[in-house]
Scaffold this active site. Structure first.
Site, mmCIF file in Angstrom:
data_model
loop_
_atom_site.group_PDB
_atom_site.id
_atom_site.type_symbol
_atom_site.label_atom_id
_atom_site.label_comp_id
_atom_site.label_asym_id
_atom_site.label_seq_id
_atom_site.Cartn_x
_atom_site.Cartn_y
_atom_site.Cartn_z
ATOM 1 N N HIS A 26 -11.966 -6.465 7.426
ATOM 2 C CA HIS A 26 -12.594 -6.111 6.158
ATOM 3 C C HIS A 26 -13.788 -5.192 6.374
ATOM 4 C CE1 HIS A 26 -10.379 -9.791 5.104
ATOM 5 N NE2 HIS A 26 -10.319 -9.287 3.893
ATOM 6 N N GLU A 73 0.806 -1.219 0.000
ATOM 7 C CA GLU A 73 0.000 0.000 0.000
ATOM 8 C C GLU A 73 0.843 1.275 0.000
ATOM 9 O OE1 GLU A 73 -2.444 -3.391 1.030
ATOM 10 O OE2 GLU A 73 -0.538 -2.659 1.863
#
Length: 698
Positions: free
Chosen positions: A501, A432
């Site tokens: 999530h 990321e």
């Protein structure tokens, strides 16, 4: 690779020997001064002296109370000047670090420029007095304003190199850093990306053997990152004496040749000396022996270069003394003149967080009305990306799994690489920080990156690049550099995703000044806001609630390709006179359900969807509260420290006298979102309905 090439040439007669005993043909002086004329050699000397004497003067100014801080480049000057002279200011890109002053002096930055910066003057061309000392920058020289975090510049340099290739130029991207910064993970991510993609990046690692007080033996396995990076296929490696100007120049010249000819990145590992403490607040005598310090002084690059200039007949001792005298006088005069100048105007403190209105992209907002076939949110997002890529050839899309035939784990990017090619829509490594860091560099150098972070839960490795780099560039450069990156990220719960999530992150990123944030509740808003995000000259975090991607109630008639929604304009989803519910994202539908239920009982509940977190449309909120006198702030994130707390504070501060009841918040529990207990932790329909009943009965 250069190392392999060098090994093959060991049998040839050459005097080009690296620090490791490896022989490089390019170090052999086949042309006088490696092609530099006498005037250029003198320029190199003057550039080194300018940097050194500036350091000396800053040290004196600190003792006089006229300056506050210094991170010295004394001992690093030779390799820095060499790299600058091997490249082209205004054409190539320079991602410097806080010791790279000699890069600047070699490219034409003056002592007065540096002193204005050191003293935080309004005329500071690097940062306008916003950054602490030793952070150079120049739009004209293509030198993005440096920052303090060690190692964050590497990925940005790779992103700029990626942009150079995309735009079809032969530009080169330089990035400097100390050996201590190579302990950062982002350093290895940048080497990997550059080597894998064969990018024109030159990494110049200046090894002065210390990271503040920590010796290299406690930083790097084997005591040398030059050895560590040997496994990156496609990376040209050079280990040199960075105190030797001609060796440094020949190496930099070769690295530039390789980069310009499309042969990939180079890694220059330059052994240098640190002739001063790490900074003005450090005392290296505490952790270095007198003998060690004295030995470094014997290897002073300026003294060594003076010897070369004398030996080669370029300068005489008398000319050297005259040059030293002239430069010292220039430095002292420049410092005095800078000290007499005023500091920045206090009224400018909030300027350059965002693009000024007169420089912002001119957008005709809400020029059309959404009237197409109803569409789900994820398809609206996909269509927005298609339309904006058609309009802007400099827009690129990348992230993990975004390429066809996958098209993203939620299919938001499907069809993009098939239509526009993998040059414009491509998969990134699973990293990321790499995604955002390279996007920063690409944006600084002219592209419009729209990158995807697959799940909000995994955005945290990129936090340094977002908080300390992306959103700070415009402000820290006093408006010289803009960084228009759009980050798409899937957020929110209600999918049974558990801890990793289902996170809500808007409150955390709302604390990053200079970042626009959107969180739409339906397809039309998602398309209109994303298209605007792709046009703005500012960083945008575009949050997509994954639970809403295919929800029937989040469908909307599709807007056309000319539909853009402004940031900072809330939507009144349902009007009412008795109670206001301020909400956003997946909570909008729950609020509307509660409003409809209360309508059956004769109450009018107004529902406001704020649509964007930053900027927040407080005007619409306050107007509603003043009308109804009662308000619930309803949000999915944790009640404690969630963004709804800021909304509640705004209402309490600016509409207190209109309230007939305390501001009420309905939100998630202050826990990690549990897999099998999600409905216990996240707001439910019954929560907001009960709260509405209680408020109306108050």
């Amino acid at each position: 690779m250069a190392e392999k090439t060098a090994a093959e040439k060991k049998t040839k007669s050459t005097n080009g020997i690296s620090k490791d005993g490896v022989k490089y043909d390019f170090l052999k002086e086949t042309e006088k001064n490696h092609g530099l004329g006498n005037e250029q050699m003198v320029h190199a000397y003057k550039s080194m002296l300018l940097s050194r004497f500036t350091d000396d003067r800053i040290d004196t100014l600190i003792k006089q109370g006229k300056a506050t801080f210094l991170i010295s480049g004394s001992g690093h000057e030779a390799v820095q000047v060499a790299c600058a002279m091997a490249m082209e200011g205004g054409k190539d890109w320079f991602f410097t670090y806080y010791r790279d002053n000699a890069i600047g002096t070699a490219l034409g930055i003056t002592p007065k420029d540096i002193f204005r910066h050191i003293m935080g003057r309004a005329s500071d061309s690097f940062t306008g007095g916003r950054q602490m000392p030793m952070h150079l920058g120049s739009k004209e020289l293509r030198m993005p304003t440096a920052s303090s975090p060690t190692g964050s510049q590497y990925l940005q340099a790779v992103g700029a190199a990626m942009s150079c290739v995309y735009r079809g130029t032969d530009e080169v991207s330089y990035v400097g850093g100390g050996e201590g910064s190579t302990s950062e993970g982002e350093f290895f991510e940048s080497i990997n990306w550059a080597a894998r993609a064969k990018l024109p990046t030159i990494f110049c690692i200046q090894n002065n053997k210390f990271a503040i007080s920590v010796p290299i033996e406690q930083q790097t396995a084997g005591g040398s990152v030059y050895k560590v990076v040997a496994g990156f296929e496609g990376l040209h490696r050079f280990h040199i004496d960075g105190t030797d100007f001609l060796e440094s120049y020949a190496t930099a010249k070769e690295a530039v040749r390789l980069a310009r000819s499309g042969e990939g990145p180079s890694f220059i590992y330059a052994d240098v000396v640190r002739l001063r403490s790490h900074s003005a607040s450090d005392a290296h005598e505490k952790y270095r022996t007198k003998e060690e310090i004295a030995k470094d002084k014997e290897n002073d690059p300026i003294t060594k270069f003076e010897g070369e200039l004398l030996t080669r007949g370029i300068l005489t001792k008398e000319k050297i003394e005259n040059i030293r005298k002239d430069i010292n006088e220039l430095v002292v005069k420049s410092a005095d003149e800078a000290y007499a100048e005023p500091g920045p105007d206090a009224s400018t403190v909030e300027e350059n967080l965002f693009c000024p209105t007169d420089e912002q992209t001119k957008i005709n907002y809400e020029a059309t009305t959404p009237s197409g076939v109803p569409i789900v949110m994820v398809d609206a997002i996909n269509h927005a990306l298609h339309e904006e890529m058609e309009k802007n050839p400099n827009m690129i899309v990348y992230g993990e799994d975004v390429q066809d035939n996958k098209g993203g784990v939620f299919t938001a990017t499907k069809g993009l690489s098939n239509k526009f090619g993998i040059k414009r829509c491509f998969n990134s490594p699973l990293a990321e920080a790499s995604i955002v860091g390279t996007a920063v560099g690409a944006a600084l150098s002219g592209l419009k990156p729209v990158v995807e972070i697959q799940f909000a839960d995994y955005i945290w490795p990129a936090m340094m690049q977002i908080r300390d780099e992306l959103v700070m560039y415009r402000y820290r450069s006093n408006g010289a550099f803009e960084c228009p990156v759009t980050i798409r990220v899937a957020v929110g719960g209600y999918i049974g995703g558990g801890h990793y999530h289902s996170q809500n992150i808007e409150a955390i990123f709302a604390k990053c000044p200079g970042l626009y944030i959107a969180l739409p509740s339906n397809a039309a808003d998602a398309k209109g806001l994303l298209k605007t995000a792709c046009q703005l000259n500012d960083p945008v975090m575009f949050m997509e609630h994954k639970f809403l991607y295919r929800q029937g109630y989040a469908k909307s008639p599709e807007p056309d390709a000319d539909y853009y929604l402004p940031f900072g304009k809330a939507a009144v989803k349902k009007e009412g006179d008795d109670l206001t519910i301020v909400t956003y994202g997946a909570m909008v539908e729950k609020a509307l359900k509660a409003s409809r239920e209360m309508e059956k009982k004769g109450y009018g509940v107004e529902v406001i969807d704020i649509r964007t977190i930053v900027p927040l449309d407080t005007e619409t909120i306050l107007n509603s509260v003043k009308k109804t006198g009662k308000v619930i702030v309803f949000y999915e994130d944790t009640k404690f420290m969630g963004f709804g707390a800021e909304i509640a504070a705004e209402i309490a501060e600016k509409a207190f006298e209109y309230l007939d009841a305390p501001v009420k918040r309905v939100a998630g529990l202050h826990v990690h979102i549990p897999f099998h207990l999600e409905s216990t932790a996240l707001p439910q329909d019954s929560w907001i309905l009960k709260a509405a009943e209680e408020m109306l009965a108050f």
